[in-house]
Design a protein around this motif. Structure first.
Motif, PDB file in Angstrom:
ATOM      1  N   ALA A  91       0.835  -1.208   0.000  1.00 38.67           N
ATOM      2  CA  ALA A  91       0.000   0.000   0.000  1.00 38.67           C
ATOM      3  C   ALA A  91       0.867   1.253   0.000  1.00 38.67           C
ATOM      4  O   ALA A  91       0.547   2.244  -0.673  1.00 38.67           O
ATOM      5  N   PHE A  92       1.979   1.230   0.742  1.00 40.39           N
ATOM      6  CA  PHE A  92       2.914   2.351   0.741  1.00 40.39           C
ATOM      7  C   PHE A  92       3.465   2.573  -0.667  1.00 40.39           C
ATOM      8  O   PHE A  92       3.520   3.707  -1.162  1.00 40.39           O
ATOM      9  N   CYS A  93       3.894   1.493  -1.309  1.00 48.95           N
ATOM     10  CA  CYS A  93       4.449   1.604  -2.660  1.00 48.95           C
ATOM     11  C   CYS A  93       3.407   2.098  -3.656  1.00 48.95           C
ATOM     12  O   CYS A  93       3.707   2.906  -4.551  1.00 48.95           O
ATOM     13  N   ALA A  94       2.169   1.614  -3.513  1.00 52.58           N
ATOM     14  CA  ALA A  94       1.098   2.056  -4.412  1.00 52.58           C
ATOM     15  C   ALA A  94       0.836   3.540  -4.249  1.00 52.58           C
ATOM     16  O   ALA A  94       0.585   4.262  -5.230  1.00 52.58           O
ATOM     17  N   ALA A  95       0.901   4.032  -3.008  1.00 51.30           N
ATOM     18  CA  ALA A  95       0.701   5.462  -2.769  1.00 51.30           C
ATOM     19  C   ALA A  95       1.826   6.277  -3.396  1.00 51.30           C
ATOM     20  O   ALA A  95       1.585   7.328  -4.015  1.00 51.30           O
ATOM     21  N   LEU A  96       3.063   5.809  -3.266  1.00 47.17           N
ATOM     22  CA  LEU A  96       4.187   6.504  -3.894  1.00 47.17           C
ATOM     23  C   LEU A  96       4.048   6.492  -5.416  1.00 47.17           C
ATOM     24  O   LEU A  96       4.379   7.481  -6.090  1.00 47.17           O
ATOM     25  N   ALA A  97       3.556   5.371  -5.965  1.00 44.28           N
ATOM     26  CA  ALA A  97       3.338   5.304  -7.412  1.00 44.28           C
ATOM     27  C   ALA A  97       2.343   6.369  -7.850  1.00 44.28           C
ATOM     28  O   ALA A  97       2.514   7.006  -8.903  1.00 44.28           O
ATOM     29  N   GLN A  98       1.294   6.599  -7.048  1.00 45.34           N
ATOM     30  CA  GLN A  98       0.310   7.620  -7.384  1.00 45.34           C
ATOM     31  C   GLN A  98       0.898   9.021  -7.335  1.00 45.34           C
ATOM     32  O   GLN A  98       0.499   9.904  -8.105  1.00 45.34           O
ATOM     33  N   VAL A  99       1.854   9.234  -6.428  1.00 43.74           N
ATOM     34  CA  VAL A  99       2.528  10.530  -6.382  1.00 43.74           C
ATOM     35  C   VAL A  99       3.297  10.770  -7.675  1.00 43.74           C
ATOM     36  O   VAL A  99       3.270  11.870  -8.244  1.00 43.74           O
ATOM     37  N   PHE A 100       3.964   9.732  -8.163  1.00 44.14           N
ATOM     38  CA  PHE A 100       4.673   9.858  -9.439  1.00 44.14           C
ATOM     39  C   PHE A 100       3.694  10.083 -10.591  1.00 44.14           C
ATOM     40  O   PHE A 100       3.993  10.838 -11.529  1.00 44.14           O
ATOM     41  N   VAL A 101       2.520   9.429 -10.531  1.00 49.00           N
ATOM     42  CA  VAL A 101       1.508   9.653 -11.563  1.00 49.00           C
ATOM     43  C   VAL A 101       1.073  11.112 -11.562  1.00 49.00           C
ATOM     44  O   VAL A 101       0.904  11.728 -12.621  1.00 49.00           O
ATOM     45  N   ARG A 102       0.895  11.685 -10.373  1.00 41.15           N
ATOM     46  CA  ARG A 102       0.484  13.093 -10.283  1.00 41.15           C
ATOM     47  C   ARG A 102       1.516  14.010 -10.920  1.00 41.15           C
ATOM     48  O   ARG A 102       1.169  15.066 -11.451  1.00 41.15           O
ATOM     49  N   LYS A 103       2.781  13.632 -10.848  1.00 38.98           N
ATOM     50  CA  LYS A 103       3.812  14.413 -11.526  1.00 38.98           C
ATOM     51  C   LYS A 103       3.759  14.195 -13.038  1.00 38.98           C
ATOM     52  O   LYS A 103       3.907  15.131 -13.822  1.00 38.98           O
ATOM     53  N   LEU A 104       3.551  12.943 -13.433  1.00 38.49           N
ATOM     54  CA  LEU A 104       3.574  12.606 -14.849  1.00 38.49           C
ATOM     55  C   LEU A 104       2.438  13.259 -15.627  1.00 38.49           C
ATOM     56  O   LEU A 104       2.615  13.613 -16.797  1.00 38.49           O
ATOM     57  N   VAL A 105       1.264  13.392 -15.002  1.00 41.72           N
ATOM     58  CA  VAL A 105       0.111  13.886 -15.751  1.00 41.72           C
ATOM     59  C   VAL A 105       0.290  15.318 -16.240  1.00 41.72           C
ATOM     60  O   VAL A 105      -0.444  15.760 -17.123  1.00 41.72           O
ATOM     61  N   HIS A 106       1.265  16.030 -15.697  1.00 44.93           N
ATOM     62  CA  HIS A 106       1.502  17.403 -16.159  1.00 44.93           C
ATOM     63  C   HIS A 106       2.090  17.426 -17.571  1.00 44.93           C
ATOM     64  O   HIS A 106       1.893  18.391 -18.317  1.00 44.93           O
ATOM     65  N   ASN A 107       2.830  16.363 -17.932  1.00 41.89           N
ATOM     66  CA  ASN A 107       3.499  16.356 -19.233  1.00 41.89           C
ATOM     67  C   ASN A 107       3.197  15.127 -20.084  1.00 41.89           C
ATOM     68  O   ASN A 107       3.573  15.085 -21.254  1.00 41.89           O
ATOM     69  N   GLU A 108       2.558  14.129 -19.497  1.00 38.68           N
ATOM     70  CA  GLU A 108       2.331  12.879 -20.210  1.00 38.68           C
ATOM     71  C   GLU A 108       0.831  12.611 -20.371  1.00 38.68           C
ATOM     72  O   GLU A 108       0.029  12.995 -19.519  1.00 38.68           O
ATOM     73  N   LYS A 109       0.482  11.933 -21.446  1.00 39.33           N
ATOM     74  CA  LYS A 109      -0.895  11.544 -21.703  1.00 39.33           C
ATOM     75  C   LYS A 109      -1.218  10.243 -20.965  1.00 39.33           C
ATOM     76  O   LYS A 109      -0.333   9.449 -20.640  1.00 39.33           O
ATOM     77  N   THR A 110      -2.501  10.027 -20.734  1.00 38.20           N
ATOM     78  CA  THR A 110      -2.936   8.807 -20.071  1.00 38.20           C
ATOM     79  C   THR A 110      -2.444   7.577 -20.821  1.00 38.20           C
ATOM     80  O   THR A 110      -2.004   6.594 -20.210  1.00 38.20           O
ATOM     81  N   ALA A 111      -2.518   7.602 -22.151  1.00 39.83           N
ATOM     82  CA  ALA A 111      -2.103   6.452 -22.956  1.00 39.83           C
ATOM     83  C   ALA A 111      -0.661   6.070 -22.667  1.00 39.83           C
ATOM     84  O   ALA A 111      -0.332   4.888 -22.516  1.00 39.83           O
TER      85      ALA A 111
END
Length: 319
Positions: free
Chosen positions: A177-197
């Protein structure tokens, strides 16, 4: 579970469709976890991650091609960001899959609910997001619920061998669960420059490659039945990701997100009828606290979002 960004640029028009898609994704992911649980005693978690990731990729590629987003899916601007997101997501999957060998399905599901609560904490720590008293109190309530779920398992010193195994499994799932939460933090960074696809595609690719690093730790030759189950897990994982992504295209995140917690109902039913797992009162109380906290956070975010939208509308010059 991974929550993708909204990329359509259009206001949600079909909320009931969005809810239906979200519920469908929840069912698919729970069924996938059930199949993994069947193989968890014999197949190493790293090998399970490999099958889960590899056989999800054809489904995702076909979906992206059908949406004419295949070129977008291959286009990445932040490869290191995708790698770190993939690393954390792969560890989350592996730890969660390993935990299924030790704990009942509903308990694994309940502990996994710690992930969205931890996202709030990590977003404040690493992204500088503003966290007010209401969210802090809700996170505290939810984490208290997680501790209630975990409390019967914390018997490593005085417990017997079975209790020690269950405590180990609980720690695996919590670390996941800790790792999944950290993964979501990285997703929040990625969505600024990357597409969902791109985020969806590169996660499957990264997790497939990273899972191969577990080869030296002992993979097995699965039976025909186990192979069929593992391949099915991958296909279901791809379908579940598509349903999840599509649900957020059809309706506001604040509307569909609470339906994540329907997974507890399905986990209880599958656990009872497929694995003879009877939920304890303590587990149900703890899960109820976590679900309440999660819904409170979602409700608060929706309210703040509506207030911000009204403020922007008020500041917009009128014709």
């Amino acid at each position: 579970m991974n929550q993708p960004d909204r990329t359509t640029g259009h206001p949600p028009a079909r909320p009931l469709r969005g809810i239906a898609l979200k519920l469908a994704s929840v069912v698919v992911f729970i069924v996938m976890s059930s199949l993994i649980k069947v193989t968890a005693q014999d197949v190493p978690p790293g090998q399970t991650v490999f099958f889960r990731s590899l056989f999800a990729m054809p489904v995702i590629v076909v979906w992206l091609a059908a949406r004419q987003e295949l070129a977008t899916g291959f286009r990445a601007h932040n490869l290191f960001g995708h790698f770190w997101r993939g690393l954390m997501g792969t560890m989350a999957m592996g730890l969660g899959f390993a935990g299924l060998a030790y704990l009942p399905l509903p308990e694994v599901t309940a502990i996994g609910y710690a992930s969205p609560l931890l996202v709030v904490v990590f977003a404040a720590m690493f992204l500088g997001e503003d966290v007010r008293l209401f969210r802090i109190a809700s996170v505290a309530l939810g984490l208290a619920g997680v501790m209630v779920v975990l409390s019967p398992r914390m018997t490593i010193v005085s417990g017997d061998a079975a209790s020690t195994r269950e405590a180990f499994g609980a720690m695996l799932v919590l670390c996941g669960a800790f790792c999944a939460a950290l993964a979501q933090v990285f997703v929040r960074k990625l969505v600024h420059n990357e597409k969902t696809a791109a985020i969806v595609f590169y996660f499957s690719l990264t997790s497939t490659l990273l899972s191969l690093t577990t080869l030296p730790f002992g993979w097995v030759v699965p039976t025909t039945t186990q192979t069929a189950l593992l391949v099915s897990c991958g296909l279901l994982g791809g379908v579940g990701q598509i349903l999840l992504t599509s649900s957020y295209r059809e309706a506001d995140a604040s509307l569909v997100a609470p339906f994540d917690y329907a997974s507890m109902l399905f986990a209880l039913l599958i656990g009872y009828f497929a694995f003879d797992e009877v939920p304890t009162r303590t587990m149900l109380i703890g899960a109820g606290l976590v679900i309440t906290a999660g819904i409170l956070i979602i409700w608060r975010e929706r309210k703040l979002g509506l207030e911000r939208a009204k403020g922007r509308k008020a500041m917009t010059p009128q014709g």
